[in-house]
Design an enzyme around this catalytic site. Structure first.
Site, mmCIF file in Angstrom:
data_model
loop_
_atom_site.group_PDB
_atom_site.id
_atom_site.type_symbol
_atom_site.label_atom_id
_atom_site.label_comp_id
_atom_site.label_asym_id
_atom_site.label_seq_id
_atom_site.Cartn_x
_atom_site.Cartn_y
_atom_site.Cartn_z
ATOM 1 N N GLY A 171 8.685 0.466 7.017
ATOM 2 C CA GLY A 171 9.217 0.064 5.572
ATOM 3 C C GLY A 171 7.795 -0.207 4.915
ATOM 4 C CG ASP A 195 7.359 7.984 16.101
ATOM 5 O OD1 ASP A 195 6.812 8.866 16.054
ATOM 6 O OD2 ASP A 195 7.986 7.369 15.074
ATOM 7 C CG LEU A 210 -1.915 1.100 1.237
ATOM 8 C CD1 LEU A 210 -2.898 1.035 0.060
ATOM 9 C CD2 LEU A 210 -2.685 1.226 2.656
#
Ligand code: NAG
Ligand code: NAG
Ligand code: NAG
Ligand code: NAG
Ligand code: NAG
Ligand code: NAG
Ligand code: NAG
Ligand code: NAG
Length: 756
Positions: free
Chosen positions: A521, A566, A515
């Site tokens: 990654g 994060d 996608l």
């Protein structure tokens, strides 16, 4: 060369007759060969007795050269090498063999007697030597009487393991330093070296091609002055010993079951790593240099007699009693000229000078300073500095305990940094009496602060936020390349989830499922269906609950308390069953059990998900993750990304929009249009409310994960009303970003899954 090799071989064959081979995985005897080829008749790899380490041949990623190295045997990551024998002379093919001679030499040679590496000459020829890989990762050669004749810990490559000593052995004269690899596919010693600079007062330095690159500073009894953040890590105890035999530095793990190591990377950074089973990867616990102020001799370095503050702009300021040497350059932000005294100390009369106490400082370069370790009293230190006309400053050498030792600087003061009020030391600057700010001037300025500045503090906070964004942008483009806040390169290198699970989740990496690129990654979309059915309400709810459970585990249930730092949409991977997995632990921090928050100078993360206290003050706690989680909830419900969405009429972001609707009693307007009206209103409202609770401005107001999970599951009868969210008014801190546009509302699944 070949003559010596032939001699080694003779010794090898001779000794083969003397020793009966005995089976011990950790030991190499003179009757054995450790070969690289399956059919060379050699034995298998050495495995340390406790099973923690393994020694054998390997090829680094992207290279076909063969090296002898040591890596962890007990964990899934075998790629990390803690030691390499023949970094300088790789074996080009699989003809290499490692053996130990009975007189105590380790030799790596091929069948044609070319020697690629040997442990060198042993001064006293050993008898009955064997080599053993110990469970601490040390490869030792011992003679028949169990005396160590050689050990790999004395010849480290780019890694310090717990228990390994760095520094200078005065008995043997041997200096132990780290040498970085050239790059990740080439263990040849690269440009960077970390070691002890024994000039003046000993300090740790990293050199780039022999030129000082950055300075960890002198040992102050607790830590290296330039890396105070290590004491907040809670994983290791650091030690430094100076006596007639040695001058060494080492560290020990507080919990011997934790795997941790310190490396010098090929770009000169020192990184403290800890292995995390939960993430199946190495997590960086601290990294240096961390900001512009840490680099020596770079264009951003502040010149002599100035102080560098990483969070303030301009970053350089003259020390008290000093002024810019070249005002013009200084105004142009060229710092290299540094500062000069406002008033010279030319007559060296003690009645015309005094001392100014500078707090929270990284002590200046000590390579030309002197230390008296026996001096206990700081008044004696002051008297010494007063008496010495060339003395510029003095400081306590050892800040632990009652303190002892006196450092005196008689040359220019360079490489100083200002820390926040937790870290740093006191430095006493010798100044002309008239340049020392008087107490009354101080109290006047204090009053000024109270009267003028406090009412403006709200505005100041907003300016700081704007400044941070600007600073982050500037940092990302600066040549120093300090922290790659959103750089893919950094994150892509990190091994994250269990590989087999990812293979499974992505239909064996079928390319039709790609996608977009995310923090991990590639993020994989899953087959089936149209966008709207893919993410119906139930799916979205399950994703929210799944992420909540994952966070609950990280914060409370795993062996360590882990703050992800994060958390964002692109770090959530979905498997076939649309089960979310939190990925990318590249910025995660492990907290000690008694730690609730830490302060970091290195604010990294993704804009739009970071809590105000983290952005502005660098405070990390579970509550900063919970803020990010709240942003995620609101994104999943609305199908909008917080980062790129704003509502032009009022210049507010997603948080502000959700808050506005909530207050107006119209919260259901937030819900993604593609869901139509087919959702349970009560559940959706509850989730929006919880999202808003998680993004509240004050960390103390935000719920913890156990409570959040309970509220999400409807198990909690009472859910408090949310207060104002943090960072909801876009206009005040992102006015420079003209490219920001209102995002279209039909890219729902992309919003959830795509990378940045
Ligand atoms: C392996 O490399 C060496 C060079 O170091 C060479 O002499 C030898 O012929 C090579 N062996 C094989 C089997 O290719
Ligand atoms: C030794 O050298 C010969 C000739 O150069 C080569 O054919 C042979 O493969 C080499 N043997 C090994 C084990 O490297
Ligand atoms: C080992 O000793 C030999 C002979 O004394 C000498 O030529 C050689 O340079 C020494 N090697 C090392 C690595 O010290
Ligand atoms: C220093 O070297 C001597 C002689 O090689 C050795 O016996 C001693 O253990 C070493 N000391 C340290 C701290 O490594
Ligand atoms: C180790 O460092 C000390 C101090 O700088 C120096 O005197 C000594 O020669 C060095 N030893 C070696 C083998 O380089
Ligand atoms: C690593 O360094 C070597 C030698 O400088 C170079 O040939 C190679 O291309 C580099 N590899 C990477 C991945 O940078
Ligand atoms: C700074 O760099 C220059 C050139 O690279 C070098 O000559 C000088 O010695 C360096 N200064 C310090 C303090 O390392
Ligand atoms: C620093 O002080 C502490 C406590 O007084 C003492 O234990 C330690 O040995 C000192 N370190 C040095 C290097 O003097």
């Amino acid at each position: 060369m070949s003559g010596r090799a032939a001699a080694y071989f003779l010794l090898y064959f001779a000794s083969a007759f003397l020793f009966l081979s005995y089976a011990d995985d950790s030991t190499l005897t003179p009757s054995q060969l450790l070969g690289d080829d399956d059919d060379d008749g050699g034995r298998g790899n050495l495995i340390s007795t406790g099973g923690r380490f393994e020694l054998g041949f390997f090829s680094p990623k992207g290279s076909s050269n063969r090296y002898i190295g040591i890596w962890y045997h007990s964990i899934s990551d075998k790629a990390t090498k803690v030691w390499v024998a023949n970094g300088v002379h790789p074996v080009p093919n699989r003809s290499g063999r490692l053996f130990v001679t009975a007189d105590g030499r380790l030799v790596l040679a091929d069948g044609n007697s070319t020697v690629f590496w040997s442990s060198g000459n042993v001064s006293t020829v050993a008898v009955g030597a064997i080599a053993r890989l110990q469970d601490d990762g040390n490869l030792v050669v011992k003679d028949g009487s169990d005396t160590v004749v050689w050990q790999s810990f004395d010849f480290p490559t780019d890694t310090i393991l717990p228990g390994m000593k760095m520094g200078w052995n005065r008995t043997s004269g041997h200096n132990i330093s780290l040498r970085a690899w050239t790059n990740e596919s080439d263990p040849t010693p690269g440009n960077f070296v970390m070691g002890m600079d024994l000039n003046g007062v000993p300090q740790e330095l990293v050199w780039n091609n022999m030129v000082p690159f950055w300075r960890l500073g002198p040992w102050n009894g607790q830590y290296m002055g330039g890396a105070p953040e290590v004491i907040a890590e809670n994983l290791m105890d650091y030690a430094f010993v100076v006596n007639s035999q040695m001058f060494v530095y080492w560290y020990a793990l507080r919990d011997p079951l934790v795997l941790a190591r310190i490396t010098l990377s090929s770009d000169g950074h020192i990184v403290v790593w800890a292995w995390l089973d939960e993430a199946q990867s190495w997590i960086s616990q601290a990294e240096f240099p961390r900001d512009v102020c840490d680099y020596l001799n770079s264009t951003s370095s502040c010149g002599p007699y100035s102080l560098c503050s990483p969070t303030v702009y301009p970053t350089c300021a003259c020390l008290e009693g000093f002024r810019p040497k070249n005002q013009k350059n200084w105004d142009l932000r060229v710092w290299s000229d540094g500062c000069v005294r406002k008033t010279e100390l030319n007559d060296c009369r003690t009645d015309t000078v005094g001392f100014f106490r500078l707090r929270n400082a990284k002590l200046p370069d000590t390579s030309r300073a002197t230390v008296d370790w026996s001096m206990i009293n700081m008044d004696d230190c002051k008297a010494l500095c007063l008496k010495d006309c060339s003395c510029m400053a003095y400081a306590r050498a050892n800040i632990s305990g009652s303190g002892s030792g006196c450092i005196i600087w008689t040359h220019e003061l360079i490489d100083m940094k200002f820390y926040n009020n937790v870290f740093g030391q006191e430095l006493y600057l010798k100044l002309a009496a008239r340049d020392i700010p008087s107490r009354s001037a101080y109290s006047r300025s204090r009053r000024l602060v109270l009267i003028v500045l406090v009412p403006l503090s709200a505005a100041f906070v907003l300016i700081c936020a704007g400044g941070f964004i600007w600073y982050t942008k500037r940092r990302n483009t600066s040549e120093d390349g300090l922290t790659i806040d959103e750089g893919k390169g950094l994150e892509l290198d990190l091994p994250l989830l269990d590989f087999s699970k990812i293979v499974d989740a992505t239909n064996n990496f079928s390319t039709s499922n790609i996608l977009g690129e995310g923090g991990f990654g590639l993020v994989y979309k899953l087959e089936n269906k149209t966008k709207s059915t893919l993410l119906d309400w139930q799916t979205r709810y399950d994703i929210i609950v799944g992420i909540a459970r994952g966070l609950l585990y990280l914060h409370h249930d795993s062996r360590f308390k882990i703050i992800h730092r994060d958390l964002k949409a692109s770090n959530i991977l979905l498997d076939k069953g649309m089960n979310p997995k939190i990925s990318d632990f590249g910025m995660a921090r492990i907290f000690g059990s008694d730690e609730t928050e830490v302060n970091t100078r290195r604010v990294v993360g993704t804009y739009g998900y970071m809590s105000p206290e983290y952005v502005i003050d660098g405070i990390i706690s579970v509550k900063s993750d919970i803020f990010s989680f709240g942003v995620l909830i609101l994104e999943i419900i609305s199908g909008q990304r917080s980062k790129t969405t704003y509502y032009s009429e009022s210049q507010i972001n997603l948080l502000g929009y959700a808050w506005k609707l909530w207050k107006a009693g119209e919260a259901l307007k937030l819900v993604d249009e593609t869901l139509g009206t087919s959702f349970p209103t009560d559940d959706v409202l509850r989730c929006i409310k919880i999202g808003l609770l998680c993004v509240q401005e004050r960390p103390g107001d935000r719920p913890t994960m156990p409570i959040t999970v309970k509220m999400l599951g409807g198990e909690s009868a009472f859910i408090p009303d949310p207060k104002q969210p943090g960072f909801f008014n876009l206009k005040n801190h992102i006015d420079s970003d003209s490219s920001t546009k209102r995002s279209s509302r039909n890219n729902v699944s992309i919003t959830l899954l795509e990378g940045r």
